[in-house]
Design a protein around this motif. Structure first.
Motif, PDB file in Angstrom:
ATOM      1  N   GLY A 107       0.870  -1.139  -0.098  1.00 47.38           N
ATOM      2  CA  GLY A 107      -0.225   0.110  -0.065  1.00 47.38           C
ATOM      3  C   GLY A 107       0.753   1.322  -0.051  1.00 47.38           C
ATOM      4  N   PRO A 108      -0.033   2.438  -0.109  1.00 51.10           N
ATOM      5  CA  PRO A 108       1.057   3.665  -0.263  1.00 51.10           C
ATOM      6  C   PRO A 108       1.274   4.135   0.961  1.00 51.10           C
ATOM      7  N   ASN A 109       2.087   4.721   1.352  1.00 52.50           N
ATOM      8  CA  ASN A 109       2.803   5.416   2.480  1.00 52.50           C
ATOM      9  C   ASN A 109       3.057   7.033   2.046  1.00 52.50           C
ATOM     10  N   PHE A 110       3.442   7.711   3.056  1.00 58.14           N
ATOM     11  CA  PHE A 110       3.660   9.134   2.909  1.00 58.14           C
ATOM     12  C   PHE A 110       4.389   9.755   3.931  1.00 58.14           C
ATOM     13  N   ARG A 111       5.466  10.559   3.387  1.00 59.75           N
ATOM     14  CA  ARG A 111       6.571  11.083   4.338  1.00 59.75           C
ATOM     15  C   ARG A 111       6.883  12.292   3.750  1.00 59.75           C
ATOM     16  N   TYR A 112       7.165  13.494   4.376  1.00 64.30           N
ATOM     17  CA  TYR A 112       7.453  14.880   3.863  1.00 64.30           C
ATOM     18  C   TYR A 112       8.949  14.807   3.828  1.00 64.30           C
ATOM     19  N   GLU A 113       9.643  14.178   2.873  1.00 67.74           N
ATOM     20  CA  GLU A 113      10.930  14.375   2.746  1.00 67.74           C
ATOM     21  C   GLU A 113      11.608  14.982   1.514  1.00 67.74           C
ATOM     22  N   ARG A 114      12.740  15.132   1.454  1.00 70.48           N
ATOM     23  CA  ARG A 114      13.352  16.001   0.149  1.00 70.48           C
ATOM     24  C   ARG A 114      13.019  15.089  -1.093  1.00 70.48           C
ATOM     25  N   PRO A 115      12.320  15.214  -2.130  1.00 68.22           N
ATOM     26  CA  PRO A 115      12.354  14.412  -3.150  1.00 68.22           C
ATOM     27  C   PRO A 115      13.521  14.259  -3.918  1.00 68.22           C
ATOM     28  N   GLN A 116      13.769  12.973  -4.526  1.00 71.23           N
ATOM     29  CA  GLN A 116      15.133  12.803  -5.146  1.00 71.23           C
ATOM     30  C   GLN A 116      14.923  11.481  -5.694  1.00 71.23           C
ATOM     31  N   LYS A 117      15.695  11.065  -6.665  1.00 72.51           N
ATOM     32  CA  LYS A 117      15.786   9.827  -7.247  1.00 72.51           C
ATOM     33  C   LYS A 117      15.438   8.640  -6.638  1.00 72.51           C
ATOM     34  N   GLY A 118      14.277   8.020  -6.888  1.00 71.55           N
ATOM     35  CA  GLY A 118      13.767   6.836  -6.041  1.00 71.55           C
ATOM     36  C   GLY A 118      13.059   6.936  -4.727  1.00 71.55           C
ATOM     37  N   ARG A 119      13.088   8.548  -4.510  1.00 71.58           N
ATOM     38  CA  ARG A 119      12.208   8.584  -3.248  1.00 71.58           C
ATOM     39  C   ARG A 119      11.329   9.772  -3.400  1.00 71.58           C
ATOM     40  N   PHE A 120      10.094   9.423  -2.901  1.00 70.33           N
ATOM     41  CA  PHE A 120       8.830  10.266  -3.233  1.00 70.33           C
ATOM     42  C   PHE A 120       8.195  10.614  -1.777  1.00 70.33           C
ATOM     43  N   ARG A 121       7.100  11.642  -1.870  1.00 73.00           N
ATOM     44  CA  ARG A 121       6.583  11.806  -0.735  1.00 73.00           C
ATOM     45  C   ARG A 121       5.277  10.787  -0.515  1.00 73.00           C
ATOM     46  N   GLN A 122       4.619  10.379  -1.656  1.00 68.64           N
ATOM     47  CA  GLN A 122       3.973   9.365  -1.468  1.00 68.64           C
ATOM     48  C   GLN A 122       4.572   8.143  -2.285  1.00 68.64           C
ATOM     49  N   PHE A 123       4.440   7.070  -1.514  1.00 68.34           N
ATOM     50  CA  PHE A 123       5.289   5.875  -2.055  1.00 68.34           C
ATOM     51  C   PHE A 123       4.785   4.449  -1.753  1.00 68.34           C
ATOM     52  N   MET A 124       4.792   3.519  -2.600  1.00 63.70           N
ATOM     53  CA  MET A 124       4.229   2.309  -2.160  1.00 63.70           C
ATOM     54  C   MET A 124       5.311   1.499  -1.594  1.00 63.70           C
TER      55      MET A 124
END
Length: 423
Positions: A107-124
């Motif tokens: 499922g999806p998860n949410f973290r307020y971190e700096r977006p970069q390659k392979g890292r997102f604020r909404q991610f599975m």
């Protein structure tokens, strides 16, 4: 005024979604083989599910999405899968049979971190939790499942890094000695490590800052402070991994990022071009007090998680998963209203018999319909004109061989089945 996606999020487009579904189905099938059952928890939880006294990770302190609802209740978007799974395990009393409970989630998860390659604020994320046993054989099964998740996908040089943080007594003893070692270097530590020195000193061993790496070169290590029972647990785990032929390396500095881990911690690595050598794709560890912390009985557990975006990226880079093109078994080309009406009925009948079929709904010319069919990757063109309607037949053209035959309507399904079996 323009409308754009939120920073740190992404759209999964139609030509990409099939690989997502393929990976999700692969995970479900593999985890069912290991007798893990799927659990689905809400993406919003009361904030205290994540913001607990024992949870001092950066993820919870700095990166969660927190808000109040209309009744002034504190809510948080799910930043990881474990806490919600444990909350559900306790709330629904899944422990009442006193046996082992083996769960997995996607499922999806949410973290307020700096977006970069392979890292997102909404991610599975997908992962597992096995609850109810301290047996090191269970550790080996969970590590085997994490290893096989990547190995059976076909990525290169898959390996496991493992370590032991020891039990609570071992961790307290180690933490004290680590802090004593680091205090003289406090002014030279990175900003993050200065904060961790108070809240979570073990994480300093995991720092990527060059200055921190130099300072921790001779720092105490968890394995040096294991109690006798923790030493025995780790030795037995290593023996079980040897018996299972799981390639592993003992990484004495591996601590993982979550405060609640004790005893076994591990990561799964694979060599992927563009990711650098031996980059972690997933990891996890054992925990002792989480269930009790959520109001349940004293119940040990162990789990792991993988990020799907990073894993899919690795699979595409290595050519294990190629971009999936559209593909239809057949596309029906029509020339007039009568043909369109009949095509609608033929299309429905073919779909009910397991064929992927489409027709045009926008009055396109023959040439435009042909182009659309080829864009969809149609394997067969079903051409329906006045003569075909009158004779109760249909023209079937194989788009690969360009061979075209006339088929009676009554034999169309058998003809397409035969064509499919010869692919």
């Amino acid at each position: 005024m323009s409308f754009n996606k939120v920073k740190g999020t992404y759209d999964v487009l139609p030509n990409e979604s099939k690989n997502w579904v393929k990976l999700e189905n692969y995970v479900r099938n593999l985890y069912n083989l290991f007798n893990y059952q799927e659990i689905r928890t809400p993406i919003i939880e009361y904030s205290n599910v994540f913001h607990r006294a024992s949870e001092g990770s950066d993820m919870v302190i700095k990166e969660t999405y927190n808000f109040k609802d209309r009744s002034n209740r504190d809510l948080t978007l799910r930043p990881e899968g474990t806490a919600g799974s444990i909350r559900s395990y306790v709330e629904n009393k899944l422990y009442v049979n006193n046996g082992l409970t083996k769960l997995f989630y996607i499922g999806p998860n949410f973290r307020y971190e700096r977006p970069q390659k392979g890292r997102f604020r909404q991610f599975m994320q997908f992962g597992v939790e096995a609850l109810g046993s301290n047996d090191p054989r269970l550790d080996s099964e969970v590590i085997e499942l994490a290893y096989q998740t990547i190995n059976q996908l076909g990525l290169k040089q898959v390996s496991v890094k493992i370590n032991s943080l020891g039990d609570e007594e071992s961790k307290l003893n180690f933490r004290k000695n680590l802090v004593d070692y680091l205090m003289p270097f406090e002014s030279k530590l990175s900003k993050d490590s200065k904060e961790r020195l108070v809240n979570n000193p073990l994480r300093i061993l995991d720092s990527k800052d060059e200055g921190d790496i130099e300072i921790t070169k001779n720092a105490p290590l968890p394995l040096d402070y294991l109690s006798e029972s923790s030493k025995k647990h780790f030795e037995q785990l290593i023996n079980h991994l040897d018996n299972l032929n799981i390639p592993y390396e003992v990484d004495k500095k591996l601590v993982r990022g979550l405060d609640y881990y004790s005893e076994t911690v591990f990561e799964i690595h694979a060599t992927t071009d563009g990711f650098g050598a031996q980059n972690a794709l997933g990891g996890g560890g054992r925990y002792q007090n989480l269930v009790k912390e959520f109001g349940g009985p004293e119940t040990p557990g162990i789990g792991f998680a993988f990020g799907m975006e990073r894993l899919l990226s690795a699979l595409e880079i290595e050519g294990v998963y190629n971009k999936v093109e559209n593909s239809l078994d057949a596309y029906i080309i029509t020339f007039n209203e009568d043909a369109k009406n009949l095509a609608l009925k033929i299309q429905s009948n073919l779909r009910l018999n397991g064929f992927t079929v489409d027709i045009n709904y926008t009055n396109k010319s023959f040439k435009a319909q042909l182009k659309e069919a080829l864009n969809y990757g149609a394997k067969n063109l079903l051409i329906l004109g006045e003569d075909e309607i009158k004779n109760n037949t249909i023209e079937v053209k194989d788009t690969l061989t360009e061979k075209q035959v006339t088929v009676s309507m009554i034999n169309l399904i058998n003809h397409l089945k035969e064509h499919k079996s010869n692919e």
